[in-house]
Design an enzyme around this catalytic site. Structure first.
Site, PDB file in Angstrom:
ATOM      1  N   CYS A   1       3.202   8.384   0.322  1.00  0.00           N
ATOM      2  CA  CYS A   1       2.487   9.366   1.149  1.00  0.00           C
ATOM      3  C   CYS A   1       1.744   8.777   2.336  1.00  0.00           C
ATOM      4  O   CYS A   1       2.001   9.142   3.483  1.00  0.00           O
ATOM      5  CB  CYS A   1       1.502  10.151   0.282  1.00  0.00           C
ATOM      6  SG  CYS A   1       2.309  10.963  -1.096  1.00  0.00           S
TER       7      CYS A   1
HETATM    8  C1  UDX Z   1      -2.367   9.497  -1.936  1.00  0.00           C
HETATM    9  C2  UDX Z   1      -3.615  10.379  -1.841  1.00  0.00           C
HETATM   10  O1  UDX Z   1      -4.689   9.737  -2.527  1.00  0.00           O
HETATM   11  C3  UDX Z   1      -3.341  11.764  -2.413  1.00  0.00           C
HETATM   12  O2  UDX Z   1      -4.476  12.572  -2.279  1.00  0.00           O
HETATM   13  C4  UDX Z   1      -2.158  12.325  -1.629  1.00  0.00           C
HETATM   14  O3  UDX Z   1      -1.864  13.643  -1.866  1.00  0.00           O
HETATM   15  C5  UDX Z   1      -0.942  11.433  -1.842  1.00  0.00           C
HETATM   16  O4  UDX Z   1      -1.269  10.150  -1.321  1.00  0.00           O
HETATM   17  P1  UDX Z   1      -1.183   8.025  -3.790  1.00  0.00           P
HETATM   18  O5  UDX Z   1      -0.103   7.779  -2.795  1.00  0.00           O
HETATM   19  O6  UDX Z   1      -0.813   8.313  -5.191  1.00  0.00           O
HETATM   20  O7  UDX Z   1      -2.110   9.239  -3.304  1.00  0.00           O
HETATM   21  O8  UDX Z   1      -2.062   6.696  -3.798  1.00  0.00           O
HETATM   22  P2  UDX Z   1      -3.583   6.309  -3.654  1.00  0.00           P
HETATM   23  O9  UDX Z   1      -4.205   6.212  -4.993  1.00  0.00           O
HETATM   24  O10 UDX Z   1      -4.255   7.157  -2.658  1.00  0.00           O
HETATM   25  O11 UDX Z   1      -3.426   4.830  -3.056  1.00  0.00           O
HETATM   26  C6  UDX Z   1      -2.697   4.601  -1.850  1.00  0.00           C
HETATM   27  C7  UDX Z   1      -2.612   3.142  -1.510  1.00  0.00           C
HETATM   28  O12 UDX Z   1      -3.856   2.665  -1.023  1.00  0.00           O
HETATM   29  C8  UDX Z   1      -2.232   2.219  -2.675  1.00  0.00           C
HETATM   30  O13 UDX Z   1      -1.277   1.289  -2.234  1.00  0.00           O
HETATM   31  C9  UDX Z   1      -3.534   1.535  -3.037  1.00  0.00           C
HETATM   32  O14 UDX Z   1      -3.312   0.250  -3.574  1.00  0.00           O
HETATM   33  C10 UDX Z   1      -4.204   1.459  -1.673  1.00  0.00           C
HETATM   34  N1  UDX Z   1      -5.675   1.393  -1.779  1.00  0.00           N
HETATM   35  C11 UDX Z   1      -6.371   2.436  -2.300  1.00  0.00           C
HETATM   36  C12 UDX Z   1      -6.353   0.257  -1.337  1.00  0.00           C
HETATM   37  O15 UDX Z   1      -5.740  -0.707  -0.848  1.00  0.00           O
HETATM   38  N2  UDX Z   1      -7.721   0.231  -1.429  1.00  0.00           N
HETATM   39  C13 UDX Z   1      -8.442   1.257  -1.951  1.00  0.00           C
HETATM   40  O16 UDX Z   1      -9.670   1.162  -1.985  1.00  0.00           O
HETATM   41  C14 UDX Z   1      -7.755   2.399  -2.400  1.00  0.00           C
END
Ligand code: UDX
Length: 416
Positions: free
Chosen positions: A261
């Site tokens: 996403c």
């Molecule tokens: C995301 C959104 O959170 C969600 O609301 C939307 O509808 C779909 O996209 P998701 O793709 O499941 O959800 O992942 P998410 O938990 O948001 O993490 C995204 C990425 O960011 C991951 O690769 C994670 O490792 C990274 N991340 C997240 C960080 O590097 N640091 C953080 O503090 C949080």
């Protein structure tokens, strides 16, 4: 009990189907992929979402490729995927195909169905593309059928939990009656509901995901500076998080954001902005910082071993813990670059090895112990079990802040 059809049996479609089924509605799911339909009909979910198998087993959900089954539905949710094209812009092929089918249903069907777009579409898409297709049936939105845009905010691996306890339900409505109909359907989920127009609802989805992406790129930039100054960015983030205007979440510095996403939505809005003559400088920087972050891990690796001819261990392949999804995972970029530069790779992930193997058949997928026996190890996903491994005597480049990895003989955090 309402008769509800869900178009698209992907992660979003199945979560929406399961949650409406759990609330006592009669659900039909339509997809064009016969293999997927067979899988779901044998009550196995094709996506790893906790709780989904259970609901699929308990509920009467019909799964079919026959659009005719949508005919008498009171509500239709379009949940097909909107993947990225090569240039990063959004591909609307699937949603157009689904809309054409729904248009045919409208033409011959009766009643007053509510059609809701749940797929992520760039602002303007439902008014400029989807509605004209639906209305080419001769039926009019607001007179013969209802029409809304209601984006989802489901995290991978937490889909059911997020849908049942949404922070908000966004309803973009074509007209008041359409909005009333969707409110009525969604009230049971007890989340705050915000009503707005169609293109605002579409933009809320992008702005939300991109804000999260920006937060990650922001803390990574601060982290890179912190590393040079000998400051712990996690302590900095902890100090920032007390301020509720900032918030403590999504401030984990590291390898960057991946997944199906965040990167896709960021690229799609950049492309959409450019298409309408706007230079989205901040968004472009959020993206390029993220790309640079992934490659930074390789620069750090080269400080300790030569890449060509070495065997590098890769711990973690999924884009985040708790999923088998490797879409836009940093591990994929790292593996591709290492291969290009002449390294051999051994990889381990608790869930995602089967998906990784499809992309990198030459990579040896192995045990964590085998991976740790390589010349050096990169940690690309913060799976909890990685915090129980024995890193003593190893060279570790940590992209995800796994505390136990600090025992390594040589330990290098990406921005700490
Ligand atoms: C995301 C959104 O959170 C969600 O609301 C939307 O509808 C779909 O996209 P998701 O793709 O499941 O959800 O992942 P998410 O938990 O948001 O993490 C995204 C990425 O960011 C991951 O690769 C994670 O490792 C990274 N991340 C997240 C960080 O590097 N640091 C953080 O503090 C949080």
């Amino acid at each position: 009990m309402k008769r509800i059809s869900i178009i698209g049996a992907g992660r979003v479609g199945l979560v929406v189907a399961a949650c409406f089924a759990k609330m006592g509605n009669k659900i039909t799911v339509v997809d064009i992929d016969e293999d997927k339909i067979a899988e779901i009909n044998s009550r196995v979910s094709p996506v790893a979402e906790p709780g989904l198998d259970e609901i699929l087993n308990q509920s009467e959900i019909e799964v079919t490729s026959d659009y005719g089954k949508v005919m008498d539905s009171e509500a239709i949710f379009i949940c097909v995927n909107t993947p990225a094209k090569k240039d990063g812009s959004i591909s609307l092929e699937n949603i157009v195909a689904a809309t054409v089918q729904i248009g045919n249903i409208l033409k011959s069907g009766g009643g007053y169905p509510l059609i809701t777009i749940k797929s992520t579409v760039v602002p303007g898409t439902s008014e400029e593309l989807i509605l004209p297709i639906l209305e080419s049936s001769g039926k009019r939105a607001g007179q013969d059928f209802g029409f809304c845009v209601s984006p989802e905010f489901l995290r991978g691996g937490k889909g059911i939990e997020d849908f049942m306890n949404s922070a908000r339900i966004i309803i973009g409505e074509h007209d008041t009656k359409s909005g009333d109909m969707l409110c009525d359907l969604c009230q049971v989920f007890k989340a705050p509901i915000m009503r707005t127009d169609l293109r605002t609802a579409e933009m809320i989805k992008y702005a939300s995901n991109i804000f999260l992406a920006a937060k990650v790129s922001f803390i990574n930039e601060i982290g890179n500076i912190c590393k040079l100054l000998g400051i712990d960015v996690y302590e900095v983030a902890r100090g920032m998080g007390f301020d509720d205007r900032i918030g403590a979440k999504f401030l984990n510095a590291g390898l960057g954001f991946g997944g199906p996403c965040l990167p896709k939505d960021l690229k799609a809005l950049i492309a959409r902005a450019k298409e309408i003559g706007y230079e989205p400088r901040l968004l472009e920087q959020v993206l390029s910082l993220n790309e640079r972050q992934t490659l930074k891990v390789l620069e750090l690796l080269k400080r300790h071993i030569p890449v060509r001819g070495s065997t590098v261990g890769l711990l973690g392949l999924a884009f985040k813990p708790g999923t088998d999804d490797i879409s836009d995972s940093m591990a994929v970029t790292i593996a591709a670059t290492l291969t290009e530069e002449g390294a051999k790779i051994k990889a381990y992930d608790p869930l995602a090895m089967h998906n990784f193997k499809k992309l990198f058949p030459h990579v040896e997928c192995s045990t964590p112990e085998e991976v740790l026996s390589c010349d050096a190890v990169i940690i690309a996903t913060e799976w909890e079990e990685f915090n129980r491994l024995d890193y003593k005597g190893k060279i570790v480049i940590d992209g995800r802040r796994v505390p136990k990895a600090r025992e390594a003989r040589v330990y290098e955090g990406i921005c700490w």
